[in-house]
Motif scaffolding. Sequence first.
Motif: not given
Length: 197
Positions: A165-183
């Motif tokens: 669960t912790l791994t999935v949570l970290i990867v999701s947050v990191l992916g969201g931050v990268i997506g936000l920076v791209i937008i």
Amino acid sequence: MASVDGTPRVCGRLRSGDLLHAGLALTLLLGVWSVGGLEVSTGKVSSVEAMNGSTVLLPCTYSSCIGIKNLHFNWQYNDNGTMNMLCGGDIPMEGVEPKTTVYHERVEFVGSSKTNNISILLWNITFEDQGEYTCFARNPKEKNRNHSATFTLIVVDQMREIDNTLTVLIVSVLGGVIGLVIIIMVVKALGVRLLRN
């Protein structure tokens, strides 16, 4: 140096070049003498958990910098201080398949000298099979240099489920931050382009 009468005289000290060459020769001799020869390895992971009743591979590979000749190897199980022989054999030379002897009814040799592999399979494991297994090899070509590696087998009644669960949570947050920076970068580039026109 020359003496007063003009004949060459030998200096009591060595020239720096002679000292350098002597040091280099000594280093090379020590390096050749201390080269590590035979090495046996069970891989990066030295233990495995396996279910009761399953079949498990006990990995072992060997390597030698000067080659092998009549390499002797064996697998042993440490049964409370008593080493029980499981399998043994000899490899006459590189590329020639080993002559093996199996001492345990649930052990199968699956190695090959073509890949420097001396692994075994342990069939239908039980809780009594849990413990340390030692892979040993001796190479007469290297003045009978020997080496061994230990592999630990842990037998369980059921496999544990790993909570990621912790791994999935970290990867999701990191992916969201990268997506936000791209937008933000795309919106900024569009805004700059619209303002220039």
